[in-house]
Design an enzyme around this catalytic site. Structure first.
Site, mmCIF file in Angstrom:
data_model
loop_
_atom_site.group_PDB
_atom_site.id
_atom_site.type_symbol
_atom_site.label_atom_id
_atom_site.label_comp_id
_atom_site.label_asym_id
_atom_site.label_seq_id
_atom_site.Cartn_x
_atom_site.Cartn_y
_atom_site.Cartn_z
ATOM 1 N N ASP A 133 -0.688 -1.111 8.184
ATOM 2 C CA ASP A 133 -0.633 0.504 8.648
ATOM 3 C C ASP A 133 -0.174 0.346 10.260
ATOM 4 O O ASP A 133 -1.027 -0.072 10.885
ATOM 5 C CB ASP A 133 -2.108 1.128 8.426
ATOM 6 C CG ASP A 133 -2.390 0.829 6.966
ATOM 7 O OD1 ASP A 133 -2.233 -0.154 6.288
ATOM 8 O OD2 ASP A 133 -3.109 2.054 6.475
ATOM 9 N N GLU A 159 2.227 5.283 7.515
ATOM 10 C CA GLU A 159 1.573 6.546 7.304
ATOM 11 C C GLU A 159 0.853 7.134 8.738
ATOM 12 O O GLU A 159 0.611 7.973 8.773
ATOM 13 C CB GLU A 159 0.543 6.568 6.391
ATOM 14 C CG GLU A 159 -0.937 5.804 6.518
ATOM 15 C CD GLU A 159 -2.209 6.677 5.619
ATOM 16 O OE1 GLU A 159 -1.909 7.519 4.872
ATOM 17 O OE2 GLU A 159 -3.103 6.073 5.916
ATOM 18 N N ASN A 160 0.452 5.898 9.691
ATOM 19 C CA ASN A 160 -0.198 6.442 10.849
ATOM 20 C C ASN A 160 0.830 6.202 12.164
ATOM 21 O O ASN A 160 0.416 5.978 13.229
ATOM 22 C CB ASN A 160 -1.581 5.831 11.021
ATOM 23 C CG ASN A 160 -2.416 5.839 10.127
ATOM 24 O OD1 ASN A 160 -2.806 4.734 9.398
ATOM 25 N ND2 ASN A 160 -3.044 6.939 9.686
ATOM 26 N N ASN A 213 -2.805 8.708 2.282
ATOM 27 C CA ASN A 213 -3.351 10.030 2.539
ATOM 28 C C ASN A 213 -2.913 10.902 3.818
ATOM 29 O O ASN A 213 -3.027 12.057 3.989
ATOM 30 C CB ASN A 213 -4.924 9.901 2.844
ATOM 31 C CG ASN A 213 -5.464 8.560 3.787
ATOM 32 O OD1 ASN A 213 -4.896 7.798 3.625
ATOM 33 N ND2 ASN A 213 -6.178 9.309 4.605
ATOM 34 N N HIS A 214 -2.300 10.164 4.895
ATOM 35 C CA HIS A 214 -1.746 10.930 5.979
ATOM 36 C C HIS A 214 -0.333 11.128 5.983
ATOM 37 O O HIS A 214 0.169 11.518 6.976
ATOM 38 C CB HIS A 214 -1.944 9.987 7.261
ATOM 39 C CG HIS A 214 -3.603 9.934 7.461
ATOM 40 N ND1 HIS A 214 -4.007 11.138 8.228
ATOM 41 C CD2 HIS A 214 -4.592 8.980 7.664
ATOM 42 C CE1 HIS A 214 -5.387 10.865 8.439
ATOM 43 N NE2 HIS A 214 -5.486 9.787 8.261
ATOM 44 N N HIS A 240 -2.900 1.920 -1.539
ATOM 45 C CA HIS A 240 -3.679 2.547 -0.276
ATOM 46 C C HIS A 240 -5.164 3.095 -0.682
ATOM 47 O O HIS A 240 -5.137 4.274 -1.421
ATOM 48 C CB HIS A 240 -2.755 3.804 0.247
ATOM 49 C CG HIS A 240 -3.147 4.274 1.615
ATOM 50 N ND1 HIS A 240 -2.765 3.299 2.677
ATOM 51 C CD2 HIS A 240 -3.696 5.028 2.115
ATOM 52 C CE1 HIS A 240 -2.965 4.022 3.814
ATOM 53 N NE2 HIS A 240 -3.678 5.158 3.483
ATOM 54 N N HIS A 282 -5.150 0.876 4.161
ATOM 55 C CA HIS A 282 -5.926 2.104 4.643
ATOM 56 C C HIS A 282 -6.922 1.893 5.369
ATOM 57 O O HIS A 282 -7.181 2.450 6.202
ATOM 58 C CB HIS A 282 -6.304 2.778 3.133
ATOM 59 C CG HIS A 282 -7.225 4.108 3.203
ATOM 60 N ND1 HIS A 282 -6.650 5.266 4.148
ATOM 61 C CD2 HIS A 282 -8.454 4.341 3.308
ATOM 62 C CE1 HIS A 282 -7.736 6.167 4.323
ATOM 63 N NE2 HIS A 282 -8.672 5.600 3.673
ATOM 64 N N HIS A 339 -7.636 -0.471 7.499
ATOM 65 C CA HIS A 339 -7.226 -1.028 8.755
ATOM 66 C C HIS A 339 -7.801 -2.398 9.366
ATOM 67 O O HIS A 339 -7.836 -2.818 10.192
ATOM 68 C CB HIS A 339 -7.538 0.096 9.923
ATOM 69 C CG HIS A 339 -6.565 0.977 9.525
ATOM 70 N ND1 HIS A 339 -6.428 2.018 10.713
ATOM 71 C CD2 HIS A 339 -5.876 1.662 8.780
ATOM 72 C CE1 HIS A 339 -5.513 3.088 10.238
ATOM 73 N NE2 HIS A 339 -5.267 2.737 8.820
HETATM 74 FE FE LIG Z 1 -4.755 5.948 4.994
#
Ligand SMILES: [Fe+2]
Length: 286
Positions: free
Chosen positions: A28, A59-60, A87-88, A177, A202, A204
């Protein structure tokens, strides 16, 4: 000064066989610090290991929340072949139009930005991608999201079964994820021998459990974050500690220090898709 922390694992070292395909999965990417270390270290990493296929979870990548079309194309420019999310994914709304622009345009870069495949029917974008490497190896990337401690979506296990029926490539990578280690470990076993690798994302926090399962699927429960480790999973530590102390709403800002690139290197037989090794990596920037 740059310091490299590189963890060797118990799995066999790279064989050096010319026919082997080497794959890099980048964990991520979090905010500007994450993008910065990707810019700084990814090219040398790809060269050092003769990587032919690079997938990154992005996603981040935009300030810790979501991804923009511009950032996605920056990551492609740096040598990423496919970008996965989770999810982001919708935090930056402009990514919706970008993903929609891939409809009917398989050759577009936008088609290479995935959202989890087990999102509700009708969700914008695509959950899997099939492409070909520069040496002509067909590959597929599947993005899935877990259901334990996360928003309830379709069953990722059965959806993976369905997708595999329509994928012709032998080299198949899965970004799962998910929050729970149990769910991620279980999916690895469920797909053992049917995909090349299952990379958890996810949380991290990288896990020390990388291995090749008996039927040739490489797994790591979580490959970890590419971003600032001086915070709490990427966010400034003071903000998160205060959040735990008070339960009051607060604005999350990315941390800045102790930036690391986390990921996993997998070697496989391109003819069968069977993995022969997985190596956990963590490169540190100082
Ligand atoms: Fe996530």
């Amino acid at each position: 000064m740059r310091v490299t922390i590189k963890f060797q694992t118990g799995s066999s070292a790279y064989s050096g066989a010319t026919a082997a395909l080497r794959i890099l999965f980048v964990g991520d990417i979090f905010g500007r610090p994450g993008r910065s270390i990707v810019h700084e270290r990814l090219p040398e990493l790809q060269k050092q290991y003769n990587v032919e296929l690079t997938v990154a979870n992005g996603e981040n990548a935009a300030g810790g929340f979501g991804i923009t079309p511009q950032i996605a194309e920056e990551l492609f420019e740096l040598g990423t072949d496919v970008i996965t999310t989770g999810n982001h994914v919708w935090d930056k709304r402009e990514i919706i139009d970008y993903m929609n622009s891939a409809n009917g345009n398989e050759a577009s870069l936008a088609r290479r930005v995935l959202r989890p495949a087990n999102y509700p029917a009708g969700t914008p974008g695509f959950g899997w991608y099939q492409g070909r490497t520069r040496s002509g190896v067909d590959y597929a990337v599947i993005n899935l999201q877990g259901r334990v401690f996360m928003t309830n979506n379709d069953d990722p296990f059965r959806l993976a079964d369905e997708l595999l029926k329509s994928i012709s490539a032998k080299v198949i990578l899965v970004d799962f994820h998910a929050e729970a280690t149990s769910e991620k470990v279980a999916l690895g076993w469920h797909l053992d021998g049917r995909v090349t690798a299952v990379f958890g994302t996810h949380t991290h926090v990288p896990t020390a459990d990388e291995r090749v399962l008996p039927n040739g699927t490489a797994v790591q429960t979580d490959v970890g974050m590419t971003g600032p480790f001086a915070g709490v999973i990427g966010v400034q530590k003071e903000l998160i500690v205060q959040k735990f102390l008070t339960n009051m709403p607060s604005r999350f800002e990315p941390a800045a220090d102790d930036v690391r690139l986390c990921g996993a290197l997998v070697e496989c037989d391109p003819a069968t898709g069977r993995a022969s090794s997985i190596e956990r990596i963590m490169l540190k920037q100082e």
